[in-house]
Design a protein around this motif. Sequence first.
Motif, PDB file in Angstrom:
ATOM      1  N   SER A   1       0.723   5.894  -0.882  1.00  0.00           N
ATOM      2  CA  SER A   1      -0.077   7.086  -1.158  1.00  0.00           C
ATOM      3  C   SER A   1       0.804   8.125  -1.830  1.00  0.00           C
ATOM      4  CB  SER A   1      -0.683   7.652   0.122  1.00  0.00           C
ATOM      5  OG  SER A   1       0.344   8.095   0.988  1.00  0.00           O
ATOM      6  N   TYR A   2       0.147   9.056  -2.511  1.00  0.00           N
ATOM      7  CA  TYR A   2       0.837  10.184  -3.121  1.00  0.00           C
ATOM      8  C   TYR A   2      -0.156  11.335  -3.241  1.00  0.00           C
ATOM      9  CZ  TYR A   2      -1.512   8.768  -7.450  1.00  0.00           C
ATOM     10  OH  TYR A   2      -2.454   8.430  -8.392  1.00  0.00           O
ATOM     11  N   ILE A   3       0.374  12.509  -3.480  1.00  0.00           N
ATOM     12  CA  ILE A   3      -0.449  13.702  -3.676  1.00  0.00           C
ATOM     13  C   ILE A   3      -0.559  13.931  -5.190  1.00  0.00           C
ATOM     14  CG2 ILE A   3      -0.723  16.175  -3.210  1.00  0.00           C
ATOM     15  CD1 ILE A   3      -0.783  14.444  -0.685  1.00  0.00           C
ATOM     16  N   ASN A   4      -1.782  13.956  -5.714  1.00  0.00           N
ATOM     17  CA  ASN A   4      -1.953  14.143  -7.159  1.00  0.00           C
ATOM     18  C   ASN A   4      -1.824  15.618  -7.536  1.00  0.00           C
ATOM     19  OD1 ASN A   4      -4.439  15.359  -6.617  1.00  0.00           O
ATOM     20  ND2 ASN A   4      -5.648  13.649  -7.396  1.00  0.00           N
TER      21      ASN A   4
ATOM     22  N   THR B   1       0.846  -1.184   0.000  1.00  0.00           N
ATOM     23  CA  THR B   1       0.000   0.000   0.000  1.00  0.00           C
ATOM     24  C   THR B   1       0.884   1.238   0.000  1.00  0.00           C
ATOM     25  OG1 THR B   1      -0.115   0.037   2.409  1.00  0.00           O
ATOM     26  CG2 THR B   1      -1.862  -1.157   1.251  1.00  0.00           C
TER      27      THR B   1
ATOM     28  N   GLY C   1      -3.672  18.233  -5.636  1.00  0.00           N
ATOM     29  CA  GLY C   1      -3.364  18.357  -4.219  1.00  0.00           C
ATOM     30  C   GLY C   1      -4.128  17.392  -3.334  1.00  0.00           C
ATOM     31  N   ILE C   2      -4.744  16.377  -3.934  1.00  0.00           N
ATOM     32  CA  ILE C   2      -5.532  15.406  -3.185  1.00  0.00           C
ATOM     33  C   ILE C   2      -4.682  14.165  -2.931  1.00  0.00           C
ATOM     34  CG2 ILE C   2      -7.582  13.929  -3.250  1.00  0.00           C
ATOM     35  CD1 ILE C   2      -8.842  16.071  -5.108  1.00  0.00           C
ATOM     36  N   LYS C   3      -4.737  13.669  -1.708  1.00  0.00           N
ATOM     37  CA  LYS C   3      -3.989  12.466  -1.369  1.00  0.00           C
ATOM     38  C   LYS C   3      -4.701  11.239  -1.935  1.00  0.00           C
ATOM     39  CE  LYS C   3      -1.426  10.446   2.423  1.00  0.00           C
ATOM     40  NZ  LYS C   3      -1.025  10.615   3.808  1.00  0.00           N
ATOM     41  N   VAL C   4      -3.977  10.430  -2.709  1.00  0.00           N
ATOM     42  CA  VAL C   4      -4.514   9.239  -3.352  1.00  0.00           C
ATOM     43  C   VAL C   4      -3.843   8.014  -2.725  1.00  0.00           C
ATOM     44  CG1 VAL C   4      -4.750   7.988  -5.539  1.00  0.00           C
ATOM     45  CG2 VAL C   4      -4.868  10.493  -5.510  1.00  0.00           C
ATOM     46  N   TYR C   5      -4.661   7.051  -2.306  1.00  0.00           N
ATOM     47  CA  TYR C   5      -4.133   5.822  -1.710  1.00  0.00           C
ATOM     48  C   TYR C   5      -4.064   4.734  -2.773  1.00  0.00           C
ATOM     49  CZ  TYR C   5      -4.882   8.175   2.705  1.00  0.00           C
ATOM     50  OH  TYR C   5      -4.828   9.078   3.734  1.00  0.00           O
ATOM     51  N   THR C   6      -3.004   3.940  -2.744  1.00  0.00           N
ATOM     52  CA  THR C   6      -2.807   2.881  -3.733  1.00  0.00           C
ATOM     53  C   THR C   6      -2.623   1.533  -3.048  1.00  0.00           C
ATOM     54  OG1 THR C   6      -0.410   3.176  -3.769  1.00  0.00           O
ATOM     55  CG2 THR C   6      -1.702   4.471  -5.349  1.00  0.00           C
TER      56      THR C   6
END
Length: 139
Positions: free
Chosen positions: A81-84, A79, A87-92
Amino acid sequence: MNKVILMGRLTADPSLRYGQGEKPTAVARYQLAVNRRFKREGEPEADFLPCVAFGKAAEFAEKYFRKGLKIVISGRIRTGSYINRDGIKVYTTDIIVEEQDFAESKAAANQRDHASAPPVGEDGFINLPDDLETELPFT
């Protein structure tokens, strides 16, 4: 212990890229459709899981795996995460492939592909049923 074993069908051909650096590493990504054993009404019948293979395993996947092929993999869940850009945090969540193999013979895969294909006549054209016009929704 982080260990997962999955069997399913590829939803598309794997995509292969090479990392940057002194010794570029092959990275293959593919999605595996894994049927659910128990289904509740209104829920999907399968889970679609993103898988990532590295090195020789990535090159193998790109060379031999094709859309619709049934494979079995083992690996681990990763798992992150990154900031797109917005500016929204996206979880992977990815499955990191440690082992991968065919789950059906080539003959079985060919039989499945040909069984779903419409019959072809001697002239090379698909044979359509005589009452087809009554089945078409746009006639």
